[in-house]
Write a protein that holds these residues in place. Structure first.
Motif, PDB file in Angstrom:
ATOM      1  N   LYS A 148      16.102  -3.631  19.321  1.00 22.03           N
ATOM      2  CA  LYS A 148      15.484  -3.665  20.653  1.00 22.03           C
ATOM      3  C   LYS A 148      16.543  -3.733  21.746  1.00 22.03           C
ATOM      4  CE  LYS A 148      12.394  -6.786  21.308  1.00 22.03           C
ATOM      5  NZ  LYS A 148      11.593  -8.032  21.169  1.00 22.03           N
ATOM      6  N   LYS A 154      10.575  -0.877  23.449  1.00 19.43           N
ATOM      7  CA  LYS A 154       9.592  -1.919  23.178  1.00 19.43           C
ATOM      8  C   LYS A 154       9.106  -1.836  21.729  1.00 19.43           C
ATOM      9  CE  LYS A 154       8.908  -3.797  27.337  1.00 19.43           C
ATOM     10  NZ  LYS A 154       8.984  -5.259  27.622  1.00 19.43           N
ATOM     11  N   TYR A 156       5.787  -3.243  19.373  1.00 22.99           N
ATOM     12  CA  TYR A 156       4.463  -3.857  19.360  1.00 22.99           C
ATOM     13  C   TYR A 156       4.019  -4.060  17.914  1.00 22.99           C
ATOM     14  CZ  TYR A 156       4.594  -2.189  24.169  1.00 22.99           C
ATOM     15  OH  TYR A 156       4.976  -1.946  25.469  1.00 22.99           O
ATOM     16  N   ASP A 175       7.453  -7.448  21.050  1.00 22.00           N
ATOM     17  CA  ASP A 175       7.238  -7.856  22.440  1.00 22.00           C
ATOM     18  C   ASP A 175       5.806  -8.338  22.650  1.00 22.00           C
ATOM     19  OD1 ASP A 175       9.825  -7.002  23.942  1.00 22.00           O
ATOM     20  OD2 ASP A 175       9.342  -5.272  22.689  1.00 22.00           O
ATOM     21  N   GLU A 176       4.854  -7.716  21.965  1.00 18.93           N
ATOM     22  CA  GLU A 176       3.460  -8.139  22.051  1.00 18.93           C
ATOM     23  C   GLU A 176       2.801  -7.967  20.686  1.00 18.93           C
ATOM     24  OE1 GLU A 176       1.578  -5.901  25.149  1.00 18.93           O
ATOM     25  OE2 GLU A 176       2.426  -7.122  26.763  1.00 18.93           O
ATOM     26  N   ASP A 281      -1.417 -11.757  21.453  1.00 20.16           N
ATOM     27  CA  ASP A 281      -1.556 -11.468  22.883  1.00 20.16           C
ATOM     28  C   ASP A 281      -2.884 -10.819  23.264  1.00 20.16           C
ATOM     29  OD1 ASP A 281       1.228 -12.190  23.914  1.00 20.16           O
ATOM     30  OD2 ASP A 281       1.705 -10.820  22.270  1.00 20.16           O
TER      31      ASP A 281
END
Length: 335
Positions: A148, A154, A156, A175-176, A281
């Protein structure tokens, strides 16, 4: 009345004696030679046929070996064409372990390919795993963090049915984290399990004879009585690994994590509750993330897959390799 006896006339000196009669049991040389010739020709034809079949089977094994080798390595030697903008997918399925499809070696290789592809707008980890080795999970987590930062892309995580234990260890590097409302998430803990047979051995009159050099070499042996000192040592060791897991979760989730006394107890929750606790999230699946979050609806799967040749080799087992090697060894002496 007088009688007279006639004696046979003696052969004269000039008359040859009659030839002896030929016995019917004597072999007929004139018929034996053609029979032997026919037998010899049949043997020769049989030898030629056997030789042709030997050559055929050896060449067939060699051809199969070459076909398997080509299928295994063709995709590695063919240059990849530049790809259009897309969402890069890496699957994390099943147990995470050194000898599984979700091994660190396989996942790291896929992640590197996904990050290095300039067309990949982001990387999505689609996870359906109960966890596994903390070592393998830690290697993947570390590599995601490194990639990253290196490629500025990003990551996910999209959870399907289960993202527990070591799988969540991997997911927190994203990240999420997106889940389904019924997904199972969590199980932040470490275990070391086994069995003890000492009671059964006492009932059966079986004596355990274990010789060690080093007082702790037989530690946690299932056929020996438990030692409080050794149990305490093992408990302290897994507590350290648990603490490492906790720190990774805290680093990955940051202020989003709403810690409770149960957060790191090994409990797990459904997707909705995981979002409320800050373990995840949003609700969403792979297509949603690719279309609405990454903004690249096309999905390219970078997950290592077994090709047809690899599946064939596994099914045939060692027989393919053995036959191929025999063929290679047997080709040389053929004349």
């Amino acid at each position: 009345m007088s009688s007279s006896t006639e004696e046979p006339a003696a052969p004269s000196a000039g008359t040859p004696p009659p030839a002896p009669a030929r016995s019917s049991a004597a072999p007929d040389r004139a018929g034996l030679e053609p029979a032997l010739e026919r037998i010899a020709m049949q043997l020769l034809r049989q030898q030629r046929s056997e030789r042709r079949w030997r050559v055929f089977f050896r060449l067939a094994w060699l051809g199969l070996a070459l076909a398997v080798a080509w299928a295994l390595f063709a995709d590695r030697i063919m240059p990849a064409a530049p790809s259009a903008p897309h969402t890069a997918l890496v699957e994390v399925r099943g147990e995470i372990g050194a000898d599984t499809e979700a091994s660190a070696e396989a996942l790291v290789s896929a992640l590197r390919s996904a990050f290095e592809d300039k067309g990949a707008q982001a990387v999505v980890l689609r996870i359906n795993s109960p966890g596994g080795s903390p070592v393998q999970s830690g290697i993947v987590n570390d590599e995601i963090v490194r990639l990253k930062a290196l490629h500025n892309k990003k990551v996910y995580a999209v959870v399907e049915e289960v993202c527990a234990s070591g799988a969540y260890y991997v997911a927190v590097a994203a990240d999420e984290i997106y889940v389904d409302k019924a997904s199972i998430v969590g199980s932040i803990g470490v275990l070391m399990d086994g069995f003890g047979f000492t009671g059964l051995m006492d009932k059966l009159g079986i004596e355990r004879r274990l010789l060690t050099a080093g007082e702790n070499k037989g530690m946690l042996d299932p056929f020996s009585p438990q030692s409080e000192k050794q149990n305490a040592y093992a408990k302290a060791m897994i507590e350290q690994i648990h603490q490492q897991f906790i720190e990774v979760v805290r680093a990955g989730r940051g202020t989003r994590l709403k810690e409770t006394p149960d957060t790191f107890s090994g409990l797990f929750w459904n997707g909705e509750e995981a979002i409320r606790l800050g373990l995840a999230d949003h609700l969403g699946g792979l297509d949603y993330v690719a279309r609405e979050v990454v903004k690249a609806e096309e999905i390219v799967d970078y997950t290592p897959r077994e090709n047809v040749a690899e599946r064939l080799a596994k099914r045939l087992g060692a027989g393919v390799g053995t036959g191929a090697m025999k063929a290679l060894r047997g080709l040389a002496p053929l004349r």
